[in-house]
Design a protein around this motif. Structure first.
Motif, PDB file in Angstrom:
ATOM      1  N   TRP A  54      16.679  -1.299   0.920  1.00  0.00           N
ATOM      2  CA  TRP A  54      15.909  -1.958  -0.143  1.00  0.00           C
ATOM      3  C   TRP A  54      14.551  -1.278  -0.293  1.00  0.00           C
ATOM      4  CZ3 TRP A  54      13.114  -7.172   1.057  1.00  0.00           C
ATOM      5  CH2 TRP A  54      12.440  -7.628  -0.079  1.00  0.00           C
ATOM      6  N   THR A  55      14.329  -0.655  -1.441  1.00  0.00           N
ATOM      7  CA  THR A  55      13.048  -0.002  -1.719  1.00  0.00           C
ATOM      8  C   THR A  55      12.237  -0.851  -2.683  1.00  0.00           C
ATOM      9  OG1 THR A  55      13.900   2.220  -1.322  1.00  0.00           O
ATOM     10  CG2 THR A  55      11.920   2.048  -2.676  1.00  0.00           C
ATOM     11  N   ILE A  56      10.969  -1.085  -2.329  1.00  0.00           N
ATOM     12  CA  ILE A  56      10.050  -1.875  -3.139  1.00  0.00           C
ATOM     13  C   ILE A  56       8.997  -0.928  -3.699  1.00  0.00           C
ATOM     14  CG2 ILE A  56       8.589  -3.917  -3.202  1.00  0.00           C
ATOM     15  CD1 ILE A  56       9.819  -4.718  -0.481  1.00  0.00           C
ATOM     16  N   ASP A  57       9.036  -0.708  -4.998  1.00  0.00           N
ATOM     17  CA  ASP A  57       8.109   0.201  -5.670  1.00  0.00           C
ATOM     18  C   ASP A  57       7.044  -0.637  -6.361  1.00  0.00           C
ATOM     19  OD1 ASP A  57       6.770   2.001  -7.275  1.00  0.00           O
ATOM     20  OD2 ASP A  57       8.569   3.077  -7.902  1.00  0.00           O
ATOM     21  N   PHE A  58       5.910  -0.809  -5.693  1.00  0.00           N
ATOM     22  CA  PHE A  58       4.861  -1.678  -6.211  1.00  0.00           C
ATOM     23  C   PHE A  58       4.120  -1.048  -7.385  1.00  0.00           C
ATOM     24  CE2 PHE A  58       5.470  -3.330  -1.913  1.00  0.00           C
ATOM     25  CZ  PHE A  58       5.488  -4.694  -2.132  1.00  0.00           C
ATOM     26  N   ARG A  73       5.232  10.278  -2.879  1.00  0.00           N
ATOM     27  CA  ARG A  73       6.465   9.592  -3.265  1.00  0.00           C
ATOM     28  C   ARG A  73       7.635  10.528  -3.578  1.00  0.00           C
ATOM     29  NH1 ARG A  73       5.424   5.357  -6.848  1.00  0.00           N
ATOM     30  NH2 ARG A  73       7.603   5.369  -7.420  1.00  0.00           N
ATOM     31  N   PRO A  74       7.407  11.767  -4.089  1.00  0.00           N
ATOM     32  CA  PRO A  74       8.575  12.632  -4.320  1.00  0.00           C
ATOM     33  C   PRO A  74       9.357  12.956  -3.052  1.00  0.00           C
ATOM     34  CG  PRO A  74       6.665  13.464  -5.526  1.00  0.00           C
ATOM     35  CD  PRO A  74       6.170  12.396  -4.588  1.00  0.00           C
ATOM     36  N   PHE A  75       8.725  12.795  -1.883  1.00  0.00           N
ATOM     37  CA  PHE A  75       9.392  13.127  -0.622  1.00  0.00           C
ATOM     38  C   PHE A  75      10.029  11.895   0.037  1.00  0.00           C
ATOM     39  CE2 PHE A  75       5.780  15.999  -1.255  1.00  0.00           C
ATOM     40  CZ  PHE A  75       6.453  17.207  -1.339  1.00  0.00           C
ATOM     41  N   HIS A  76       9.836  10.738  -0.575  1.00  0.00           N
ATOM     42  CA  HIS A  76      10.398   9.520  -0.001  1.00  0.00           C
ATOM     43  C   HIS A  76      11.924   9.541  -0.139  1.00  0.00           C
ATOM     44  CE1 HIS A  76      10.026   5.292   1.286  1.00  0.00           C
ATOM     45  NE2 HIS A  76      11.069   5.073   0.510  1.00  0.00           N
ATOM     46  N   PRO A  77      12.654   9.093   0.885  1.00  0.00           N
ATOM     47  CA  PRO A  77      14.123   9.131   0.822  1.00  0.00           C
ATOM     48  C   PRO A  77      14.718   8.408  -0.379  1.00  0.00           C
ATOM     49  CG  PRO A  77      13.409   8.644   3.055  1.00  0.00           C
ATOM     50  CD  PRO A  77      12.169   8.619   2.196  1.00  0.00           C
ATOM     51  N   ALA A  78      14.031   7.393  -0.909  1.00  0.00           N
ATOM     52  CA  ALA A  78      14.570   6.642  -2.041  1.00  0.00           C
ATOM     53  C   ALA A  78      14.592   7.453  -3.328  1.00  0.00           C
ATOM     54  CB  ALA A  78      13.765   5.361  -2.260  1.00  0.00           C
ATOM     55  N   LYS A  79      13.927   8.612  -3.343  1.00  0.00           N
ATOM     56  CA  LYS A  79      13.914   9.441  -4.549  1.00  0.00           C
ATOM     57  C   LYS A  79      15.180  10.288  -4.683  1.00  0.00           C
ATOM     58  CE  LYS A  79      11.487   7.349  -5.769  1.00  0.00           C
ATOM     59  NZ  LYS A  79      11.314   6.604  -7.017  1.00  0.00           N
ATOM     60  N   ARG A 110       0.822  -1.221   0.000  1.00  0.00           N
ATOM     61  CA  ARG A 110       0.000   0.000   0.000  1.00  0.00           C
ATOM     62  C   ARG A 110       0.851   1.264   0.000  1.00  0.00           C
ATOM     63  NH1 ARG A 110      -2.627  -4.523  -0.725  1.00  0.00           N
ATOM     64  NH2 ARG A 110      -4.879  -4.217  -0.657  1.00  0.00           N
ATOM     65  N   PHE A 111       2.176   1.107  -0.029  1.00  0.00           N
ATOM     66  CA  PHE A 111       3.087   2.250   0.106  1.00  0.00           C
ATOM     67  C   PHE A 111       4.279   2.089  -0.834  1.00  0.00           C
ATOM     68  CE2 PHE A 111       1.037   1.319   4.122  1.00  0.00           C
ATOM     69  CZ  PHE A 111       0.536   2.554   4.512  1.00  0.00           C
ATOM     70  N   LEU A 112       4.996   3.204  -1.033  1.00  0.00           N
ATOM     71  CA  LEU A 112       6.366   3.118  -1.516  1.00  0.00           C
ATOM     72  C   LEU A 112       7.182   2.753  -0.278  1.00  0.00           C
ATOM     73  CD1 LEU A 112       8.475   3.491  -3.754  1.00  0.00           C
ATOM     74  CD2 LEU A 112       8.637   5.893  -3.071  1.00  0.00           C
ATOM     75  N   SER A 113       7.750   1.551  -0.264  1.00  0.00           N
ATOM     76  CA  SER A 113       8.260   0.970   0.975  1.00  0.00           C
ATOM     77  C   SER A 113       9.758   0.738   0.909  1.00  0.00           C
ATOM     78  CB  SER A 113       7.559  -0.364   1.247  1.00  0.00           C
ATOM     79  OG  SER A 113       6.166  -0.181   1.371  1.00  0.00           O
ATOM     80  N   THR A 114      10.459   1.212   1.931  1.00  0.00           N
ATOM     81  CA  THR A 114      11.894   0.948   2.053  1.00  0.00           C
ATOM     82  C   THR A 114      12.165   0.173   3.326  1.00  0.00           C
ATOM     83  OG1 THR A 114      12.599   2.885   0.787  1.00  0.00           O
ATOM     84  CG2 THR A 114      14.169   1.999   2.372  1.00  0.00           C
ATOM     85  N   VAL A 115      12.901  -0.926   3.166  1.00  0.00           N
ATOM     86  CA  VAL A 115      13.413  -1.674   4.301  1.00  0.00           C
ATOM     87  C   VAL A 115      14.884  -1.271   4.423  1.00  0.00           C
ATOM     88  CG1 VAL A 115      13.622  -3.935   5.379  1.00  0.00           C
ATOM     89  CG2 VAL A 115      11.879  -3.550   3.609  1.00  0.00           C
ATOM     90  N   LEU A 152       7.714   3.983   5.128  1.00  0.00           N
ATOM     91  CA  LEU A 152       6.523   3.708   4.326  1.00  0.00           C
ATOM     92  C   LEU A 152       5.877   5.034   3.939  1.00  0.00           C
ATOM     93  CD1 LEU A 152       4.983   0.821   6.495  1.00  0.00           C
ATOM     94  CD2 LEU A 152       6.689   0.661   4.678  1.00  0.00           C
ATOM     95  N   THR A 153       5.813   5.309   2.643  1.00  0.00           N
ATOM     96  CA  THR A 153       5.314   6.589   2.153  1.00  0.00           C
ATOM     97  C   THR A 153       4.112   6.378   1.245  1.00  0.00           C
ATOM     98  OG1 THR A 153       7.554   7.515   2.200  1.00  0.00           O
ATOM     99  CG2 THR A 153       5.938   8.670   0.845  1.00  0.00           C
ATOM    100  N   PRO A 154       2.967   7.048   1.502  1.00  0.00           N
ATOM    101  CA  PRO A 154       1.835   6.962   0.583  1.00  0.00           C
ATOM    102  C   PRO A 154       2.263   7.345  -0.833  1.00  0.00           C
ATOM    103  CG  PRO A 154       1.183   8.056   2.609  1.00  0.00           C
ATOM    104  CD  PRO A 154       2.667   7.906   2.671  1.00  0.00           C
ATOM    105  N   PHE A 155       1.681   6.684  -1.824  1.00  0.00           N
ATOM    106  CA  PHE A 155       2.111   6.911  -3.199  1.00  0.00           C
ATOM    107  C   PHE A 155       2.004   8.371  -3.613  1.00  0.00           C
ATOM    108  CE2 PHE A 155       0.904   2.285  -3.734  1.00  0.00           C
ATOM    109  CZ  PHE A 155       2.216   1.846  -3.836  1.00  0.00           C
TER     110      PHE A 155
END
Length: 268
Positions: free
Chosen positions: A255-259, A127-133, A107-112, A121-124
């Protein structure tokens, strides 16, 4: 953050959460869907469960029941979360804990973030504010695929076997006789095809791999595999699965999982 005080945390990440208002420890296992717990814990929580059927859990036959629960997990609040209850967890190290899996992160852009011991866990929509970006040069990206509702798999390699499919399952907690955690679970025949000695395999369920293990562009040596005659997940809808790759391989990375885009990103 990971709950480092839990003795299993080094082998299967732990977090503090609550189910129906009861504080518990949850463990991260992408081999599972939303939430899974033992029948003993379900009874202690007075959950109303309905029989679902028989399945496979912890690599053995199991009975499974279904219910719904409320979940508090960091800033995440969930209502009517699908929850499986199984007798295969009774008497195990997680009998009084909860397993949470792929569908929760889906349900999220998720990084382990293994190096920093936390989930992000970032709502889609954010996503521009997620650290993986961030533009990080040392990252590796690869496609992944899904079978059924929560089984993730991706391309990898095992020694001389190239372009194989690995089931990506963080829940493997098995050890070599020297205490190192196994990162691969595969069939005995796969190891025989790679030239491993039949007598050695008959004596030991775990073996030190002589070659390199790969997941996409990620390569690691000095890995441990466990094996058995047949692996229960060897076919995902006609796609041949050669093995399972797990926590002991993945825990070197963020590890980022982009569903949404079906891509993994690994940062070292």
């Amino acid at each position: 953050p990971f709950y480092k005080a839990d003795p299993l945390n080094p082998y299967i990440p732990a977090v503090e959460l609550s189910i129906n208002g009861t504080p518990l420890i949850g463990h991260f296992d992408t081999g599972g869907p939303f939430l899974i717990m033992s029948t003993k814990l379900a009874s202690e929580l007075s959950l109303d469960i309905s029989y679902y059927g028989e399945g496979n859990c912890n690599n053995k036959d199991a009975k499974v029941w279904f219910t719904q629960t409320s979940l508090d997990f960091g800033e995440l609040r969930g209502q009517n979360v699908p929850t499986l209850v199984s007798d295969c967890l009774d008497g195990s190290a997680v009998e009084k804990k909860v397993i949470f899996g792929t569908n929760l992160l889906q349900r999220f852009l998720s990084t382990v973030d293994y190096p920093n011991s936390k989930f992000v866990l970032t709502p889609f929509g954010q996503r521009p504010f997620h650290p993986a970006k961030r533009n990080i040069i040392t990252s590796s990206e690869m496609n992944f695929y899904m079978w059924s509702d929560h089984f993730m798999f991706a391309k990898g390699s095992l020694g001389d076997k190239k372009d194989i499919n690995f089931f990506v399952d963080t829940g493997l907690v098995s050890f070599h006789n020297d205490g190192r955690q196994a990162s691969v679970f595969t069939s005995t025949q796969t190891l025989l095809d790679l030239g491993y000695d039949k007598k050695d395999l008959e004596k030991n369920q775990s073996i030190e791999l002589s070659g390199v293990v790969g997941l996409g562009p990620l390569l690691q040596s000095d890995q441990i595999a466990i094996h058995q005659e047949q692996i229960p997940f060897r076919n995902f809808g006609g796609v041949k699965i050669s093995g399972l790759i797990a926590h002991a391989f993945l825990n070197k990375y963020r590890w980022t999982i982009d569903f949404e885009n079906m891509k993994y990103t690994f940062e070292e």
